[in-house]
Design a protein around this motif. Structure first.
Motif, mmCIF file in Angstrom:
data_model
loop_
_atom_site.group_PDB
_atom_site.id
_atom_site.type_symbol
_atom_site.label_atom_id
_atom_site.label_comp_id
_atom_site.label_asym_id
_atom_site.label_seq_id
_atom_site.Cartn_x
_atom_site.Cartn_y
_atom_site.Cartn_z
ATOM 1 N N ALA A 27 49.966 38.330 45.608
ATOM 2 C CA ALA A 27 49.633 39.749 45.731
ATOM 3 C C ALA A 27 48.948 40.298 44.488
ATOM 4 C CB ALA A 27 50.894 40.559 46.039
ATOM 5 N N PHE A 28 49.193 39.681 43.334
ATOM 6 C CA PHE A 28 48.653 40.194 42.078
ATOM 7 C C PHE A 28 47.509 39.347 41.532
ATOM 8 C CE2 PHE A 28 52.996 41.559 42.621
ATOM 9 C CZ PHE A 28 52.828 42.926 42.565
ATOM 10 N N THR A 29 47.093 38.360 42.283
ATOM 11 C CA THR A 29 46.002 37.491 41.852
ATOM 12 C C THR A 29 44.667 38.197 42.049
ATOM 13 O OG1 THR A 29 47.239 35.494 42.356
ATOM 14 C CG2 THR A 29 44.850 35.280 42.312
ATOM 15 N N ASN A 30 43.830 38.179 41.011
ATOM 16 C CA ASN A 30 42.491 38.749 41.154
ATOM 17 C C ASN A 30 41.413 37.735 40.756
ATOM 18 O OD1 ASN A 30 42.649 38.834 38.365
ATOM 19 N ND2 ASN A 30 42.346 41.036 38.184
ATOM 20 N N THR A 31 41.718 36.461 40.901
ATOM 21 C CA THR A 31 40.739 35.415 40.574
ATOM 22 C C THR A 31 39.757 35.182 41.706
ATOM 23 O OG1 THR A 31 42.230 33.686 41.402
ATOM 24 C CG2 THR A 31 42.333 34.188 39.037
ATOM 25 N N ASP A 32 40.106 35.601 42.916
ATOM 26 C CA ASP A 32 39.252 35.342 44.082
ATOM 27 C C ASP A 32 38.985 36.620 44.868
ATOM 28 O OD1 ASP A 32 41.809 35.726 44.999
ATOM 29 O OD2 ASP A 32 41.841 33.992 46.318
ATOM 30 N N GLY A 33 38.852 37.718 44.165
ATOM 31 C CA GLY A 33 38.641 39.009 44.803
ATOM 32 C C GLY A 33 39.718 39.986 44.369
ATOM 33 N N PRO A 34 39.718 41.163 44.966
ATOM 34 C CA PRO A 34 40.714 42.165 44.562
ATOM 35 C C PRO A 34 42.135 41.713 44.887
ATOM 36 C CG PRO A 34 39.345 42.974 46.382
ATOM 37 C CD PRO A 34 38.827 41.629 46.011
ATOM 38 N N PRO A 35 43.103 42.174 44.109
ATOM 39 C CA PRO A 35 44.502 41.813 44.394
ATOM 40 C C PRO A 35 44.919 42.404 45.738
ATOM 41 C CG PRO A 35 44.429 43.576 42.791
ATOM 42 C CD PRO A 35 42.998 43.140 43.012
ATOM 43 N N ARG A 36 45.898 41.806 46.353
ATOM 44 C CA ARG A 36 46.405 42.256 47.646
ATOM 45 C C ARG A 36 47.816 42.838 47.472
ATOM 46 N NH1 ARG A 36 43.369 38.068 47.497
ATOM 47 N NH2 ARG A 36 45.013 36.571 47.212
ATOM 48 N N THR A 37 47.889 43.858 46.612
ATOM 49 C CA THR A 37 49.183 44.432 46.252
ATOM 50 C C THR A 37 49.917 45.057 47.438
ATOM 51 O OG1 THR A 37 48.077 46.462 45.524
ATOM 52 C CG2 THR A 37 48.560 44.813 43.835
ATOM 53 N N ILE A 73 45.590 48.106 36.594
ATOM 54 C CA ILE A 73 45.024 47.210 35.571
ATOM 55 C C ILE A 73 44.348 45.982 36.173
ATOM 56 C CG2 ILE A 73 46.595 48.022 33.777
ATOM 57 C CD1 ILE A 73 48.078 45.306 34.025
ATOM 58 N N LEU A 74 44.754 45.617 37.390
ATOM 59 C CA LEU A 74 44.121 44.474 38.055
ATOM 60 C C LEU A 74 42.775 44.833 38.687
ATOM 61 C CD1 LEU A 74 47.314 43.000 39.704
ATOM 62 C CD2 LEU A 74 45.876 41.803 38.032
ATOM 63 N N THR A 75 42.480 46.125 38.795
ATOM 64 C CA THR A 75 41.218 46.541 39.424
ATOM 65 C C THR A 75 40.300 47.311 38.488
ATOM 66 O OG1 THR A 75 42.255 48.545 40.309
ATOM 67 C CG2 THR A 75 42.219 46.597 41.750
ATOM 68 N N ASP A 76 40.776 47.730 37.321
ATOM 69 C CA ASP A 76 39.918 48.526 36.421
ATOM 70 C C ASP A 76 39.292 47.715 35.291
ATOM 71 O OD1 ASP A 76 41.897 48.159 34.478
ATOM 72 O OD2 ASP A 76 42.461 50.274 34.348
ATOM 73 N N GLY A 77 39.469 46.383 35.309
ATOM 74 C CA GLY A 77 38.879 45.535 34.279
ATOM 75 C C GLY A 77 39.799 45.235 33.107
ATOM 76 N N THR A 78 40.968 45.867 33.059
ATOM 77 C CA THR A 78 41.915 45.605 31.971
ATOM 78 C C THR A 78 42.452 44.185 32.035
ATOM 79 O OG1 THR A 78 42.577 47.930 31.948
ATOM 80 C CG2 THR A 78 44.091 46.361 30.916
ATOM 81 N N LEU A 79 42.790 43.731 33.243
ATOM 82 C CA LEU A 79 43.374 42.404 33.451
ATOM 83 C C LEU A 79 42.532 41.674 34.495
ATOM 84 C CD1 LEU A 79 45.629 40.354 32.900
ATOM 85 C CD2 LEU A 79 47.043 41.572 34.562
ATOM 86 N N THR A 80 41.828 40.647 34.060
ATOM 87 C CA THR A 80 40.947 39.887 34.948
ATOM 88 C C THR A 80 41.375 38.426 34.971
ATOM 89 O OG1 THR A 80 39.373 39.437 33.166
ATOM 90 C CG2 THR A 80 38.990 41.427 34.479
ATOM 91 N N GLU A 81 40.863 37.716 35.954
ATOM 92 C CA GLU A 81 41.156 36.286 36.100
ATOM 93 C C GLU A 81 42.657 36.013 36.089
ATOM 94 O OE1 GLU A 81 38.765 33.758 33.522
ATOM 95 O OE2 GLU A 81 37.368 35.426 33.270
#
Length: 142
Positions: A27-37, A73-81
């Motif tokens: 749910a919190f992975t953003n390596t392959d697109g937006p997280p699915r929170t 933070i997972l969508t605003d660029g603070t936390l990527t990959e």
């Protein structure tokens, strides 16, 4: 149908619990697109709790107070990959309740700095009319 036939086999229950944990971590992975929170509401009971433990300090979250800042933070660029995954677990099932103790790892780029880490999670599950759900989860980073 006898009572024994109405209860799933332990292997089937374990597979369902494994899938709940996979969905939680992903749910919190953003390596392959937006997280699915939004998945958090699918895997938890409505009034589930999540607890961050640091030494003798606890921070207790309801589902939305946990998800909202992480979604940001997972969508605003603070936390990527970012990704987090279970590396080992021990699951015990007792009728309509279950417990899992997990070791996990995580990695990502926060504020431009690559990091890796991990820790432990303890997760409690309950069987509901809709299937197994997480009732509470507590974690401590190593």
């Amino acid at each position: 149908m006898s009572a024994d036939q109405s209860r799933p086999e332990p292997d089937a229950v374990k597979a369902e619990l494994d899938e709940l944990m996979r969905l939680f971590f992903s749910a919190f992975t953003n390596t392959d697109g937006p997280p699915r929170t939004d998945r958090i509401h699918e895997v938890f009971i409505p009034r589930g709790t999540i607890i961050r433990q640091t030494g003798d300090q606890s921070v207790v979250y309801d589902l939305e107070s946990f998800v909202a800042p992480r979604r940001r933070i997972l969508t605003d660029g603070t936390l990527t990959e970012f990704s987090e995954w279970e590396v080992s677990e021990r699951t015990e099932i007792y009728g309509s309740i279950a417990h899992r103790f997990s070791e996990y790892r995580k990695s990502g780029v926060q504020n431009g700095e690559r990091f890796e880490g991990g820790g432990h999670k303890t997760t409690q599950f309950v069987r509901t009319p809709a299937g197994w759900r997480i009732s509470s989860l507590a974690w401590e980073d190593a």
